[in-house]
Design a protein around this motif. Structure first.
Motif, mmCIF file in Angstrom:
data_model
loop_
_atom_site.group_PDB
_atom_site.id
_atom_site.type_symbol
_atom_site.label_atom_id
_atom_site.label_comp_id
_atom_site.label_asym_id
_atom_site.label_seq_id
_atom_site.Cartn_x
_atom_site.Cartn_y
_atom_site.Cartn_z
ATOM 1 N N ASN A 95 20.619 92.204 -34.291
ATOM 2 C CA ASN A 95 21.390 91.487 -33.274
ATOM 3 C C ASN A 95 21.399 89.989 -33.555
ATOM 4 O O ASN A 95 22.441 89.327 -33.470
ATOM 5 C CB ASN A 95 20.821 91.770 -31.884
ATOM 6 N N LEU A 96 20.238 89.441 -33.918
ATOM 7 C CA LEU A 96 20.155 88.013 -34.234
ATOM 8 C C LEU A 96 20.880 87.689 -35.546
ATOM 9 O O LEU A 96 21.435 86.605 -35.700
ATOM 10 C CB LEU A 96 18.696 87.575 -34.317
ATOM 11 N N ALA A 97 20.878 88.633 -36.477
ATOM 12 C CA ALA A 97 21.539 88.417 -37.761
ATOM 13 C C ALA A 97 23.060 88.461 -37.642
ATOM 14 O O ALA A 97 23.763 87.782 -38.386
ATOM 15 C CB ALA A 97 21.073 89.472 -38.769
ATOM 16 N N LEU A 98 23.568 89.246 -36.708
ATOM 17 C CA LEU A 98 25.018 89.429 -36.584
ATOM 18 C C LEU A 98 25.681 88.505 -35.576
ATOM 19 O O LEU A 98 26.890 88.284 -35.642
ATOM 20 C CB LEU A 98 25.315 90.884 -36.202
ATOM 21 N N ASN A 99 24.927 87.984 -34.626
ATOM 22 C CA ASN A 99 25.506 87.185 -33.548
ATOM 23 C C ASN A 99 24.963 85.762 -33.557
ATOM 24 O O ASN A 99 23.762 85.554 -33.400
ATOM 25 C CB ASN A 99 25.208 87.841 -32.191
ATOM 26 N N ALA A 100 25.865 84.809 -33.726
ATOM 27 C CA ALA A 100 25.459 83.402 -33.722
ATOM 28 C C ALA A 100 24.919 83.024 -32.349
ATOM 29 O O ALA A 100 25.439 83.440 -31.321
ATOM 30 C CB ALA A 100 26.653 82.521 -34.089
ATOM 31 N N ASN A 101 23.844 82.252 -32.338
ATOM 32 C CA ASN A 101 23.210 81.805 -31.108
ATOM 33 C C ASN A 101 22.545 80.462 -31.420
ATOM 34 O O ASN A 101 21.849 80.346 -32.423
ATOM 35 C CB ASN A 101 22.174 82.843 -30.666
ATOM 36 N N PRO A 102 22.717 79.460 -30.579
ATOM 37 C CA PRO A 102 22.148 78.147 -30.888
ATOM 38 C C PRO A 102 20.618 78.103 -30.905
ATOM 39 O O PRO A 102 20.035 77.167 -31.430
ATOM 40 C CB PRO A 102 22.708 77.250 -29.772
ATOM 41 N N ASN A 103 19.962 79.109 -30.360
ATOM 42 C CA ASN A 103 18.498 79.131 -30.337
ATOM 43 C C ASN A 103 17.876 79.740 -31.583
ATOM 44 O O ASN A 103 16.671 79.632 -31.792
ATOM 45 C CB ASN A 103 18.000 79.896 -29.109
ATOM 46 N N TRP A 104 18.670 80.441 -32.377
ATOM 47 C CA TRP A 104 18.161 81.173 -33.530
ATOM 48 C C TRP A 104 18.924 80.758 -34.786
ATOM 49 O O TRP A 104 20.072 80.370 -34.717
ATOM 50 C CB TRP A 104 18.316 82.680 -33.320
ATOM 51 N N THR A 105 18.282 80.880 -35.940
ATOM 52 C CA THR A 105 18.911 80.561 -37.212
ATOM 53 C C THR A 105 19.426 81.862 -37.817
ATOM 54 O O THR A 105 18.646 82.673 -38.326
ATOM 55 C CB THR A 105 17.907 79.877 -38.161
ATOM 56 N N GLN A 106 20.726 82.074 -37.740
ATOM 57 C CA GLN A 106 21.325 83.355 -38.093
ATOM 58 C C GLN A 106 21.001 83.787 -39.522
ATOM 59 O O GLN A 106 20.629 84.934 -39.754
ATOM 60 C CB GLN A 106 22.840 83.294 -37.871
ATOM 61 N N TRP A 107 21.122 82.894 -40.496
ATOM 62 C CA TRP A 107 20.890 83.296 -41.889
ATOM 63 C C TRP A 107 19.445 83.735 -42.120
ATOM 64 O O TRP A 107 19.179 84.615 -42.936
ATOM 65 C CB TRP A 107 21.301 82.193 -42.872
ATOM 66 N N ALA A 108 18.477 83.146 -41.397
ATOM 67 C CA ALA A 108 17.079 83.541 -41.558
ATOM 68 C C ALA A 108 16.879 84.989 -41.111
ATOM 69 O O ALA A 108 16.130 85.750 -41.731
ATOM 70 C CB ALA A 108 16.166 82.601 -40.770
ATOM 71 N N TRP A 109 17.585 85.385 -40.064
ATOM 72 C CA TRP A 109 17.471 86.759 -39.579
ATOM 73 C C TRP A 109 18.206 87.730 -40.507
ATOM 74 O O TRP A 109 17.810 88.889 -40.649
ATOM 75 C CB TRP A 109 17.954 86.865 -38.133
ATOM 76 N N GLN A 110 19.258 87.258 -41.174
ATOM 77 C CA GLN A 110 19.930 88.092 -42.180
ATOM 78 C C GLN A 110 18.976 88.365 -43.344
ATOM 79 O O GLN A 110 18.893 89.496 -43.834
ATOM 80 C CB GLN A 110 21.216 87.409 -42.650
ATOM 81 N N VAL A 111 18.226 87.350 -43.758
ATOM 82 C CA VAL A 111 17.208 87.539 -44.804
ATOM 83 C C VAL A 111 16.143 88.512 -44.312
ATOM 84 O O VAL A 111 15.729 89.425 -45.040
ATOM 85 C CB VAL A 111 16.584 86.186 -45.208
#
Length: 148
Positions: A95-111
């Motif tokens: 969910n964090l990897a697929l959905n942009a959110n200002p509180n989380w770093t999306q690319w880090a969750w994709q890794v």
């Protein structure tokens, strides 16, 4: 000597245990030493919501490793427990990897999702859950008694 899945997961979960329970922002935050900034804003110390839960996650990871090292948890049970974590956590991590959110770093969750898939597959192969691999089972003992 090849590193076993069991040993690698003790190091992996142990590393997160130490870093998340002590200095999560300094290691895994924006500009942190880990260079994998999971969150975009500081979590704060253990008295803040984010800081408290980061430290609880670290403590739980530490207890998983502690069980393997000091409480008799077998390599097979520990490995399957970590495989279950890697698979089950794909839902919130994905969910964090697929959905942009200002509180989380999306690319880090994709890794992280990619790492979880690779580690789950390695563990499944190593434990024999995918067929093949796995620990060798001891041969059945033969009776020393003569048969008539």
């Amino acid at each position: 000597m090849a590193i076993t899945y069991d040993t690698a997961m003790q190091v992996y979960f142990g590393m997160y245990a130490v870093t998340m329970s002590t200095f999560p922002d300094e290691i895994w935050g924006k500009g942190g030493l880990g260079q994998l900034p999971y969150w975009a804003k500081p979590l704060g110390d253990a008295m803040t919501h984010g800081g408290f839960f980061a430290r609880i996650v670290g403590m739980c990871f530490g207890l998983i490793v502690f069980g393997r090292r000091h409480c008799g948890v077998t390599a097979d049970a520990f490995s399957k427990q970590t495989i279950a974590f890697h698979v089950a956590s794909l839902i919130p991590f994905g969910n964090l990897a697929l959905n942009a959110n200002p509180n989380w770093t999306q690319w880090a969750w994709q890794v992280q999702v990619t790492m979880n898939v690779v580690l789950a597959l390695w563990g499944a192969q190593a434990t024999g859950l995918l067929g093949g691999g796995g620990a060798k089972k001891p041969a059945a003992k033969r009776s020393a008694r003569k048969r008539a």
